[in-house]
Motif scaffolding. Sequence first.
Motif, PDB file in Angstrom:
ATOM      1  N   MET A   1       0.847  -1.187   0.000  1.00 39.03           N
ATOM      2  CA  MET A   1       0.000   0.000   0.000  1.00 39.03           C
ATOM      3  C   MET A   1       0.886   1.242   0.000  1.00 39.03           C
ATOM      4  O   MET A   1       1.834   1.339   0.758  1.00 39.03           O
ATOM      5  N   SER A   2       0.570   2.202  -0.864  1.00 34.91           N
ATOM      6  CA  SER A   2       1.360   3.422  -0.953  1.00 34.91           C
ATOM      7  C   SER A   2       0.744   4.527  -0.102  1.00 34.91           C
ATOM      8  O   SER A   2      -0.428   4.464   0.289  1.00 34.91           O
ATOM      9  N   LEU A   3       1.541   5.572   0.161  1.00 35.53           N
ATOM     10  CA  LEU A   3       1.029   6.710   0.923  1.00 35.53           C
ATOM     11  C   LEU A   3      -0.162   7.339   0.211  1.00 35.53           C
ATOM     12  O   LEU A   3      -1.147   7.709   0.860  1.00 35.53           O
ATOM     13  N   THR A   4      -0.089   7.458  -1.107  1.00 35.02           N
ATOM     14  CA  THR A   4      -1.180   8.070  -1.857  1.00 35.02           C
ATOM     15  C   THR A   4      -2.494   7.335  -1.625  1.00 35.02           C
ATOM     16  O   THR A   4      -3.546   7.957  -1.400  1.00 35.02           O
ATOM     17  N   ARG A   5      -2.444   6.012  -1.671  1.00 36.29           N
ATOM     18  CA  ARG A   5      -3.666   5.234  -1.457  1.00 36.29           C
ATOM     19  C   ARG A   5      -4.116   5.302   0.003  1.00 36.29           C
ATOM     20  O   ARG A   5      -5.313   5.300   0.293  1.00 36.29           O
ATOM     21  N   GLU A   6      -3.160   5.375   0.919  1.00 38.00           N
ATOM     22  CA  GLU A   6      -3.525   5.523   2.328  1.00 38.00           C
ATOM     23  C   GLU A   6      -4.235   6.859   2.573  1.00 38.00           C
ATOM     24  O   GLU A   6      -5.218   6.926   3.305  1.00 38.00           O
ATOM     25  N   LEU A   7      -3.737   7.922   1.936  1.00 38.98           N
ATOM     26  CA  LEU A   7      -4.361   9.233   2.115  1.00 38.98           C
ATOM     27  C   LEU A   7      -5.728   9.309   1.453  1.00 38.98           C
ATOM     28  O   LEU A   7      -6.578  10.112   1.863  1.00 38.98           O
ATOM     29  N   ALA A   8      -5.950   8.479   0.431  1.00 41.21           N
ATOM     30  CA  ALA A   8      -7.263   8.449  -0.223  1.00 41.21           C
ATOM     31  C   ALA A   8      -8.298   7.730   0.616  1.00 41.21           C
ATOM     32  O   ALA A   8      -9.506   7.850   0.360  1.00 41.21           O
ATOM     33  N   ASN A   9      -7.851   7.005   1.628  1.00 42.76           N
ATOM     34  CA  ASN A   9      -8.748   6.269   2.518  1.00 42.76           C
ATOM     35  C   ASN A   9      -9.005   7.115   3.765  1.00 42.76           C
ATOM     36  O   ASN A   9      -8.100   7.322   4.575  1.00 42.76           O
ATOM     37  N   PRO A  10     -10.216   7.622   3.960  1.00 42.60           N
ATOM     38  CA  PRO A  10     -10.484   8.502   5.104  1.00 42.60           C
ATOM     39  C   PRO A  10     -10.332   7.812   6.453  1.00 42.60           C
ATOM     40  O   PRO A  10     -10.256   8.476   7.485  1.00 42.60           O
ATOM     41  N   HIS A  11     -10.284   6.473   6.446  1.00 45.68           N
ATOM     42  CA  HIS A  11     -10.195   5.728   7.704  1.00 45.68           C
ATOM     43  C   HIS A  11      -8.791   5.203   7.982  1.00 45.68           C
ATOM     44  O   HIS A  11      -8.583   4.541   8.998  1.00 45.68           O
ATOM     45  N   SER A  12      -7.832   5.507   7.108  1.00 48.43           N
ATOM     46  CA  SER A  12      -6.470   5.012   7.338  1.00 48.43           C
ATOM     47  C   SER A  12      -5.845   5.761   8.510  1.00 48.43           C
ATOM     48  O   SER A  12      -6.206   6.910   8.800  1.00 48.43           O
ATOM     49  N   PRO A  13      -4.909   5.137   9.224  1.00 47.64           N
ATOM     50  CA  PRO A  13      -4.286   5.807  10.372  1.00 47.64           C
ATOM     51  C   PRO A  13      -3.620   7.126  10.018  1.00 47.64           C
ATOM     52  O   PRO A  13      -3.759   8.110  10.752  1.00 47.64           O
ATOM     53  N   ILE A  14      -2.905   7.210   8.903  1.00 47.25           N
ATOM     54  CA  ILE A  14      -2.214   8.452   8.564  1.00 47.25           C
ATOM     55  C   ILE A  14      -3.211   9.558   8.243  1.00 47.25           C
ATOM     56  O   ILE A  14      -3.019  10.716   8.639  1.00 47.25           O
ATOM     57  N   THR A  15      -4.317   9.210   7.580  1.00 44.18           N
ATOM     58  CA  THR A  15      -5.334  10.223   7.284  1.00 44.18           C
ATOM     59  C   THR A  15      -5.981  10.729   8.564  1.00 44.18           C
ATOM     60  O   THR A  15      -6.189  11.942   8.742  1.00 44.18           O
ATOM     61  N   ARG A  16      -6.309   9.827   9.466  1.00 43.70           N
ATOM     62  CA  ARG A  16      -6.936  10.233  10.731  1.00 43.70           C
ATOM     63  C   ARG A  16      -5.996  11.140  11.524  1.00 43.70           C
ATOM     64  O   ARG A  16      -6.425  12.142  12.112  1.00 43.70           O
ATOM     65  N   PHE A  17      -4.707  10.805  11.551  1.00 40.58           N
ATOM     66  CA  PHE A  17      -3.745  11.616  12.302  1.00 40.58           C
ATOM     67  C   PHE A  17      -3.642  13.010  11.705  1.00 40.58           C
ATOM     68  O   PHE A  17      -3.680  14.020  12.423  1.00 40.58           O
ATOM     69  N   LEU A  18      -3.504  13.094  10.379  1.00 44.30           N
ATOM     70  CA  LEU A  18      -3.359  14.403   9.730  1.00 44.30           C
ATOM     71  C   LEU A  18      -4.622  15.241   9.889  1.00 44.30           C
ATOM     72  O   LEU A  18      -4.540  16.460  10.109  1.00 44.30           O
ATOM     73  N   ASN A  19      -5.780  14.629   9.770  1.00 41.93           N
ATOM     74  CA  ASN A  19      -7.030  15.371   9.938  1.00 41.93           C
ATOM     75  C   ASN A  19      -7.162  15.923  11.345  1.00 41.93           C
ATOM     76  O   ASN A  19      -7.716  17.014  11.564  1.00 41.93           O
ATOM     77  N   ALA A  20      -6.638  15.180  12.321  1.00 43.95           N
ATOM     78  CA  ALA A  20      -6.752  15.610  13.714  1.00 43.95           C
ATOM     79  C   ALA A  20      -5.720  16.669  14.075  1.00 43.95           C
ATOM     80  O   ALA A  20      -6.018  17.614  14.812  1.00 43.95           O
ATOM     81  N   HIS A  21      -4.501  16.522  13.552  1.00 43.49           N
ATOM     82  CA  HIS A  21      -3.404  17.391  13.992  1.00 43.49           C
ATOM     83  C   HIS A  21      -3.022  18.470  12.982  1.00 43.49           C
ATOM     84  O   HIS A  21      -2.461  19.499  13.378  1.00 43.49           O
ATOM     85  N   LEU A  22      -3.299  18.226  11.696  1.00 52.07           N
ATOM     86  CA  LEU A  22      -2.931  19.193  10.652  1.00 52.07           C
ATOM     87  C   LEU A  22      -4.087  19.306   9.651  1.00 52.07           C
ATOM     88  O   LEU A  22      -3.958  18.888   8.499  1.00 52.07           O
ATOM     89  N   PRO A  23      -5.221  19.849  10.066  1.00 52.18           N
ATOM     90  CA  PRO A  23      -6.400  19.866   9.186  1.00 52.18           C
ATOM     91  C   PRO A  23      -6.199  20.651   7.891  1.00 52.18           C
ATOM     92  O   PRO A  23      -6.816  20.347   6.872  1.00 52.18           O
ATOM     93  N   GLY A  24      -5.366  21.679   7.917  1.00 51.90           N
ATOM     94  CA  GLY A  24      -4.901  22.280   6.667  1.00 51.90           C
ATOM     95  C   GLY A  24      -5.754  23.315   5.990  1.00 51.90           C
ATOM     96  O   GLY A  24      -5.466  23.694   4.860  1.00 51.90           O
ATOM     97  N   GLY A  25      -6.814  23.813   6.609  1.00 54.45           N
ATOM     98  CA  GLY A  25      -7.690  24.762   5.935  1.00 54.45           C
ATOM     99  C   GLY A  25      -6.993  26.012   5.451  1.00 54.45           C
ATOM    100  O   GLY A  25      -7.114  26.414   4.292  1.00 54.45           O
ATOM    101  N   ALA A  26      -6.222  26.659   6.328  1.00 50.18           N
ATOM    102  CA  ALA A  26      -5.546  27.910   5.954  1.00 50.18           C
ATOM    103  C   ALA A  26      -4.455  27.655   4.915  1.00 50.18           C
ATOM    104  O   ALA A  26      -4.230  28.478   4.025  1.00 50.18           O
ATOM    105  N   ALA A  27      -3.787  26.517   5.007  1.00 43.50           N
ATOM    106  CA  ALA A  27      -2.751  26.176   4.026  1.00 43.50           C
ATOM    107  C   ALA A  27      -3.367  25.987   2.649  1.00 43.50           C
ATOM    108  O   ALA A  27      -2.815  26.447   1.639  1.00 43.50           O
ATOM    109  N   ASN A  28      -4.508  25.334   2.611  1.00 45.32           N
ATOM    110  CA  ASN A  28      -5.167  25.124   1.324  1.00 45.32           C
ATOM    111  C   ASN A  28      -5.660  26.450   0.744  1.00 45.32           C
ATOM    112  O   ASN A  28      -5.552  26.682  -0.467  1.00 45.32           O
TER     113      ASN A  28
END
Length: 320
Positions: A1-28
């Motif tokens: 499994m690649s990082l790209t596919r992990e980030l495409a999965n809203p339930h993957s551990p890396i996606t959950r961590f980033l959504n919780a700690h680095l939601p990114g609204g202002a950066a986007n």
Amino acid sequence: MSLTRELANPHSPITRFLNAHLPGGAANDAYLKAARNLTRTIRPPEVRNVPWTTLGTAIDLRIRMWLGAQVHHGVKAGINHLRAPAGFVPATPGHAAKYTPHLNAAKAGEHLLQLLRRPGPRDPTPADEEHLARLAIVAARYEHIFRTAEIPLHHQRAVSHFTELRLGADPRYSLRRLTSEIPRTYAVDVCQQLDAAKKPLAALKGRPLTCGPLFAGSQDVGHAEGDFIAGGVLVDCKATITPAHYPRQSLAWLQQLAAYLLLDYPDHYRIHEVGLYLSRQGALISWPVPEFLSLLGARQSLPDLRRHLRVYLGTAFYRR
């Protein structure tokens, strides 16, 4: 499994961590504002079935070549897949007949790698540039075989459709045939994008360069490999004609950059700046790391984020 596919999965551990700690609204928002102000777009060839993935990988490789890269791990991995593709083990004469074309293509790929290890001409002519663009496109086709390895149907198609040419045993002649079958419009497209890259990326040329960087935490997300790091600047290339049309897509790009940054647990690469290079607009949109993390909504320091991610992904692994 690649990082790209992990980030495409809203339930993957890396996606959950980033959504919780680095939601990114202002950066986007900051990225979209910068991207919407860009006025230039290099249009792809006006032909049917444009090989978007191949051309996108090709310009990434061509930029790396221009920056001075001599090692291309993804290309080599694709060549190795061709050397022993699944189902084509030459145990019998029948198998050998199917295997030989792929072995010849692999031999041509090894010759390609030799050429890519050589420094390019100091003052390339337009003909030199077109030849180098063709080499980059052929290299991208080899790399595509590696990138699809985890998707069996796509991987089989990448191997079987690598070329319709009947390649012989002479790798030099085979490579000339592979480069000559590239439509000139594709080569010109890559040349135009490289020309657009020379000014915005000039400050990175000559700096210590790592292409396809792997990180200490890459295996914690299956596989995470960046585009390149030059002098502590982490850059991910995007070859899109619509850099500001899809906010969800751009947010995913920023999260990808953030994941690379955090997965460098021991700060091995000393990354101090991160950015997206938009090759069809000829624009580098980048931020110093502290500003990038602030825009992403970070409430912890980079060392703390790295430490917490490492623990979180390790715990998530054992919960699987």
